[in-house]
Scaffold this motif. Sequence first.
Motif, mmCIF file in Angstrom:
data_model
loop_
_atom_site.group_PDB
_atom_site.id
_atom_site.type_symbol
_atom_site.label_atom_id
_atom_site.label_comp_id
_atom_site.label_asym_id
_atom_site.label_seq_id
_atom_site.Cartn_x
_atom_site.Cartn_y
_atom_site.Cartn_z
ATOM 1 N N GLY A 1 4.720 -2.744 6.463
ATOM 2 C CA GLY A 1 6.096 -2.869 5.953
ATOM 3 C C GLY A 1 6.588 -1.552 5.384
ATOM 4 O O GLY A 1 5.837 -0.846 4.717
ATOM 5 N N ASP A 2 7.845 -1.208 5.660
ATOM 6 C CA ASP A 2 8.366 0.050 5.097
ATOM 7 C C ASP A 2 8.612 -0.109 3.599
ATOM 8 O O ASP A 2 8.617 -1.224 3.073
ATOM 9 N N ALA A 3 8.785 1.026 2.916
ATOM 10 C CA ALA A 3 8.991 0.986 1.462
ATOM 11 C C ALA A 3 9.758 2.241 1.048
ATOM 12 O O ALA A 3 9.481 3.332 1.575
ATOM 13 N N ILE B 1 6.067 -2.278 -1.085
ATOM 14 C CA ILE B 1 6.821 -2.706 -2.275
ATOM 15 C C ILE B 1 6.043 -3.735 -3.090
ATOM 16 O O ILE B 1 6.394 -4.011 -4.232
ATOM 17 N N ASP B 2 4.990 -4.323 -2.505
ATOM 18 C CA ASP B 2 4.317 -5.447 -3.168
ATOM 19 C C ASP B 2 3.377 -5.054 -4.313
ATOM 20 O O ASP B 2 2.979 -5.912 -5.096
ATOM 21 N N ASN B 3 3.012 -3.793 -4.402
ATOM 22 C CA ASN B 3 2.034 -3.298 -5.394
ATOM 23 C C ASN B 3 0.738 -4.110 -5.374
ATOM 24 O O ASN B 3 0.134 -4.369 -6.420
ATOM 25 N N ASP B 4 0.303 -4.480 -4.182
ATOM 26 C CA ASP B 4 -0.861 -5.369 -4.085
ATOM 27 C C ASP B 4 -2.104 -4.653 -3.557
ATOM 28 O O ASP B 4 -2.997 -5.290 -2.997
ATOM 29 N N ILE B 5 -2.176 -3.331 -3.735
ATOM 30 C CA ILE B 5 -3.370 -2.603 -3.280
ATOM 31 C C ILE B 5 -4.315 -2.474 -4.471
ATOM 32 O O ILE B 5 -3.930 -1.958 -5.528
ATOM 33 N N GLY C 1 7.296 2.636 -3.515
ATOM 34 C CA GLY C 1 8.339 1.662 -3.172
ATOM 35 C C GLY C 1 8.459 0.514 -4.153
ATOM 36 O O GLY C 1 9.496 -0.156 -4.222
ATOM 37 N N TYR C 2 7.400 0.301 -4.912
ATOM 38 C CA TYR C 2 7.380 -0.834 -5.847
ATOM 39 C C TYR C 2 8.477 -0.692 -6.906
ATOM 40 O O TYR C 2 9.200 -1.647 -7.208
ATOM 41 N N ASP C 3 8.621 0.505 -7.445
ATOM 42 C CA ASP C 3 9.595 0.700 -8.528
ATOM 43 C C ASP C 3 11.028 0.470 -8.032
ATOM 44 O O ASP C 3 11.828 -0.178 -8.707
ATOM 45 N N THR C 4 11.324 0.976 -6.847
ATOM 46 C CA THR C 4 12.676 0.781 -6.293
ATOM 47 C C THR C 4 12.936 -0.706 -6.056
ATOM 48 O O THR C 4 14.014 -1.218 -6.390
ATOM 49 N N ALA C 5 11.940 -1.392 -5.491
ATOM 50 C CA ALA C 5 12.116 -2.830 -5.218
ATOM 51 C C ALA C 5 12.346 -3.590 -6.530
ATOM 52 O O ALA C 5 13.219 -4.463 -6.601
ATOM 53 N N ALA D 1 20.370 -21.566 -5.156
ATOM 54 C CA ALA D 1 19.240 -20.736 -4.730
ATOM 55 C C ALA D 1 19.733 -19.466 -4.038
ATOM 56 O O ALA D 1 20.735 -19.488 -3.323
ATOM 57 N N THR D 2 19.039 -18.366 -4.276
ATOM 58 C CA THR D 2 19.303 -17.103 -3.570
ATOM 59 C C THR D 2 17.971 -16.577 -3.051
ATOM 60 O O THR D 2 17.017 -16.457 -3.825
ATOM 61 N N ILE D 3 17.947 -16.276 -1.751
ATOM 62 C CA ILE D 3 16.726 -15.664 -1.194
ATOM 63 C C ILE D 3 17.066 -14.205 -0.922
ATOM 64 O O ILE D 3 17.885 -13.900 -0.052
ATOM 65 N N LEU D 4 16.443 -13.314 -1.672
ATOM 66 C CA LEU D 4 16.868 -11.892 -1.608
ATOM 67 C C LEU D 4 16.485 -11.204 -0.306
ATOM 68 O O LEU D 4 17.206 -10.349 0.181
ATOM 69 N N GLY D 5 15.331 -11.513 0.227
ATOM 70 C CA GLY D 5 14.953 -10.995 1.546
ATOM 71 C C GLY D 5 14.804 -9.484 1.624
ATOM 72 O O GLY D 5 14.455 -8.818 0.648
ATOM 73 N N HIS D 6 15.131 -8.950 2.799
ATOM 74 C CA HIS D 6 14.788 -7.556 3.104
ATOM 75 C C HIS D 6 15.634 -6.527 2.370
ATOM 76 O O HIS D 6 15.344 -5.321 2.479
ATOM 77 N N ILE D 7 16.637 -6.953 1.626
ATOM 78 C CA ILE D 7 17.371 -5.997 0.786
ATOM 79 C C ILE D 7 16.382 -5.296 -0.156
ATOM 80 O O ILE D 7 16.569 -4.144 -0.551
#
Length: 323
Positions: free
Chosen positions: A14-16, A129-133, A141-145, A248-254
């Motif tokens: 996934g891009d970030a 963006i997930d910070n899951d490493i 990318g995590y901070d921007t997300a 409900a709001t699904i934010l998605g790829h934004i």
Amino acid sequence: MSDIKTIGVLTSGGDAPGMNAAIRAVVRTGIYYGMKVMGIRKGYNGLIHGDITEMTARSVSDIIHRGGTILQTARSPEFLTAEGQKKAADMAKVFGIDAIVVIGGDGSYRGARDLTKQGIGVVGLPGTIDNDIACTEYTIGYDTALNTVQDAIDKIRDTAYSHERCSVLEVMGRHAGYIALNVGIAGGAEAVVLPEMEFDLNKNIIKPIIEGRNRGKKHYVVIVAEGVGGAIEIAKEIEERTGVEARATILGHIQRGGSPTVYDRVMASLMGAKAVELLKDGLVNRIVALKDNKLTDFEINEALEMKKSIDQGIIELGKILSL
Ligand code: ADP
Ligand code: F6P
């Protein structure tokens, strides 16, 4: 001095936001140290198929502020096969690439480890963006997300207040709840549900809303991580069980796009430079990481064996702060 004279750089998974800043740092630091830097497009697919060109200092002009990745990215099923990995390593040799900087997540590192077995050196940079490493406290990318989601919560809170509603916001994180947990704190959510915890609608969502109402609350924010999912159904259940109108709001790829924050730009630049410095010193098969708030690096197998867990203290703090 190292024998590494030509390096490749690719982005994978996934891009970030901030990946471009990392590419820029790799290219310019590499050139600074006298290396030839090859840009590999579309992740491991590009490596397999030779979608590779030499980069100059000017190839990375005017990209530090741009989201996405100029090299583009891919998920490569072909690279999952032994044959695909051999093709990729052979292609690296065709282009004279001694070592590759892989910017991506855990999956991309597993791929990188396979390349090392075929004689190609690698250095991994954490990009997701997930910070899951597991080996690192921070991923590019995590901070921007987080900031993108925070901006959305603030807007949603305005309208939830006006209508005295409950807003249910679904944020990214198929396997990891770091985004949900931290925006839950930053956005003052009444309830947060993560893939890492057992989900009980009554206990995790309905009860906090009713208790909040009994303490005088009139609008509510509920954060649902993608891995739990079902924001639309959860909003319906909230209306039925509490009588509070819900949306409900699904934010998605934004959450994956946008101009990177200062923190992501700086960290991506430092990490990109560190990757090249390791290669300059002849060190390969390493993952660059942030540990105890300092840049460091781990051997790739060691990094892939590490485990990361959600801080229970932050979950509890979120409950206290939403009293
Ligand atoms: P991320 O790097 O963000 O975790 P993915 O899990 O989608 O993203 O992995 C990106 C790519 O890395 C995959 O499409 C595949 O080509 C490669 N990859 C993933 N897992 C492995 C694996 N176990 N072995 C070899 N290559 C892998
Ligand atoms: O980048 C991380 C992530 O957004 C995960 O949270 C999610 O599971 C996945 O990527 C979705 O990616 P795609 O839509 O590109 O398959």
